[in-house]
Design a protein around this motif. Structure first.
Motif, short mmCIF file in Angstrom:
data_model
loop_
_atom_site.label_atom_id
_atom_site.label_comp_id
_atom_site.label_asym_id
_atom_site.label_seq_id
_atom_site.Cartn_x
_atom_site.Cartn_y
_atom_site.Cartn_z
N THR A 1 0.79 -1.22 0.00
CA THR A 1 0.00 0.00 0.00
C THR A 1 0.83 1.28 0.00
O THR A 1 0.25 2.34 0.01
CB THR A 1 -0.96 0.03 1.21
OG1 THR A 1 -0.20 -0.07 2.40
CG2 THR A 1 -2.00 -1.05 1.13
N ILE B 1 2.87 1.11 -5.33
CA ILE B 1 1.66 1.18 -6.16
C ILE B 1 1.97 1.78 -7.52
O ILE B 1 1.60 1.23 -8.56
CB ILE B 1 0.56 1.99 -5.44
CG1 ILE B 1 0.06 1.23 -4.20
CG2 ILE B 1 -0.60 2.29 -6.39
CD1 ILE B 1 -0.78 2.07 -3.26
N GLU C 1 1.75 -0.15 -11.11
CA GLU C 1 0.84 0.32 -12.17
C GLU C 1 1.60 0.68 -13.44
O GLU C 1 1.11 0.44 -14.54
CB GLU C 1 -0.01 1.49 -11.67
CG GLU C 1 -1.04 1.03 -10.66
CD GLU C 1 -2.04 2.10 -10.25
OE1 GLU C 1 -2.04 3.20 -10.85
OE2 GLU C 1 -2.83 1.82 -9.34
N HIS D 1 -4.74 6.43 -13.45
CA HIS D 1 -3.42 6.57 -12.82
C HIS D 1 -2.98 8.05 -12.82
O HIS D 1 -2.54 8.57 -11.79
CB HIS D 1 -2.42 5.70 -13.57
CG HIS D 1 -1.04 5.75 -13.03
ND1 HIS D 1 -0.64 4.99 -11.96
CD2 HIS D 1 0.05 6.47 -13.41
CE1 HIS D 1 0.64 5.24 -11.69
NE2 HIS D 1 1.08 6.14 -12.57
N CYS E 1 -4.97 10.07 -10.26
CA CYS E 1 -4.52 9.82 -8.88
C CYS E 1 -3.19 10.50 -8.60
O CYS E 1 -2.98 11.06 -7.51
CB CYS E 1 -4.43 8.32 -8.62
SG CYS E 1 -6.02 7.49 -8.62
N GLY F 1 -0.17 6.10 -0.20
CA GLY F 1 -0.62 4.98 -1.01
C GLY F 1 -2.11 4.70 -0.83
O GLY F 1 -2.84 4.49 -1.80
N GLU F 2 -2.56 4.73 0.41
CA GLU F 2 -3.98 4.51 0.69
C GLU F 2 -4.83 5.63 0.08
O GLU F 2 -5.90 5.38 -0.48
CB GLU F 2 -4.22 4.38 2.19
CG GLU F 2 -3.66 3.10 2.76
CD GLU F 2 -3.59 3.08 4.28
OE1 GLU F 2 -4.06 4.04 4.93
OE2 GLU F 2 -3.03 2.10 4.82
N LEU G 1 -5.07 5.05 -3.67
CA LEU G 1 -6.03 4.00 -4.01
C LEU G 1 -7.47 4.49 -3.85
O LEU G 1 -8.34 4.17 -4.67
CB LEU G 1 -5.79 2.75 -3.16
CG LEU G 1 -4.48 2.01 -3.44
CD1 LEU G 1 -4.28 0.87 -2.45
CD2 LEU G 1 -4.43 1.49 -4.88
N LYS G 2 -7.74 5.28 -2.82
CA LYS G 2 -9.08 5.83 -2.62
C LYS G 2 -9.45 6.80 -3.75
O LYS G 2 -10.61 6.88 -4.13
CB LYS G 2 -9.18 6.53 -1.27
CG LYS G 2 -9.22 5.59 -0.10
CD LYS G 2 -9.26 6.34 1.22
CE LYS G 2 -9.16 5.39 2.39
NZ LYS G 2 -8.99 6.09 3.66
N LYS H 1 -8.93 6.56 -6.76
CA LYS H 1 -9.38 5.83 -7.96
C LYS H 1 -10.90 5.86 -8.11
O LYS H 1 -11.42 5.78 -9.21
CB LYS H 1 -8.90 4.38 -7.93
CG LYS H 1 -7.43 4.23 -8.18
CD LYS H 1 -7.03 2.77 -8.11
CE LYS H 1 -5.56 2.60 -8.36
NZ LYS H 1 -5.17 2.75 -9.75
N ASP H 2 -11.61 5.98 -6.99
CA ASP H 2 -13.07 6.01 -7.03
C ASP H 2 -13.63 7.34 -7.52
O ASP H 2 -14.80 7.41 -7.88
CB ASP H 2 -13.65 5.72 -5.64
CG ASP H 2 -13.38 4.30 -5.17
OD1 ASP H 2 -13.22 3.40 -6.04
OD2 ASP H 2 -13.33 4.08 -3.95
#
Length: 187
Positions: free
Chosen positions: A2, A7, A11, A45, A48, A134-135, A138-139, A141-142
């Motif tokens: 994470t 990440i 990717e 990507h 983010c 990292g977290e 990833l969040k 991405k939504d």
């Protein structure tokens, strides 16, 4: 896996793998499906990075503004090529040339970015900070767009406002696009 550096590196490798698969593909439908996936993955990507990573680089690195400006400029060039590819068919005369230009720019961009992350950012942050970024990545991405929008702002904070409006529409279009691809594979 994470932390933000892991990440991003993973990717980048996935994007390069898609480029390799595209170059090996012989069927036009397969090429188009790979391009659609590449468009989706790269745009998410980029979004983010622009929402999470680039503000951190600006804040933490002495040359962060320059690096982010450079990275954003490369994103703009790649987004333009992705937008062109998204609206082309494999039979179009400029399709292969445009795809090759994109692959070249992607390879250059990932090399640059990976050196910034591993050589400049990693030594400055503790593992917990890298995991937090990292977290957050990833969040994000939504809530980031999944399709190229060359007219849209790509820098913080205007990109956040844009994302609230554009991302849901992109996701709706994607559900139709990828659902149709799955159906054509089953036939």
């Amino acid at each position: 896996m994470t932390d933000i550096i892991s990440i991003v590196l993973e990717e980048h490798q996935q994007q390069k793998d898609l480029c390799h698969n595209f170059q090996q593909a012989t069927d036009d439908k397969e090429k188009q499906a790979i391009i659609y996936q590449l468009v989706h993955d790269c745009i998410v990507h980029e979004g983010c990075e622009e929402q999470i990573l680039y503000p951190a680089l600006k804040k933490l690195l002495p040359d962060g503004n320059h690096l982010v400006e450079h990275g954003t400029h490369e994103h703009e060039k790649m987004t333009q090529l992705l937008q062109e590819l998204e609206h082309m068919q494999p039979t179009d005369s400029k399709y292969l040339e445009t795809a090759q230009k994109f692959v070249k720019k992607l390879n250059h961009h990932t090399e640059d970015e990976e050196s910034w992350l591993t050589e400049k950012l990693r030594p400055l942050l503790a593992d917990e900070e890298l995991k937090f970024l990292g977290e957050s990545f990833l969040k994000a991405k939504d809530v980031v767009p999944t399709r190229p929008h060359t007219w849209a702002p790509d820098t913080y904070p205007l990109n956040l406002i844009n994302n609230v409006v554009i991302a849901p529409l992109d996701k709706l279009k994607d559900s139709y696009r990828f659902e149709n691809q799955d159906e054509s594979k089953q036939k």
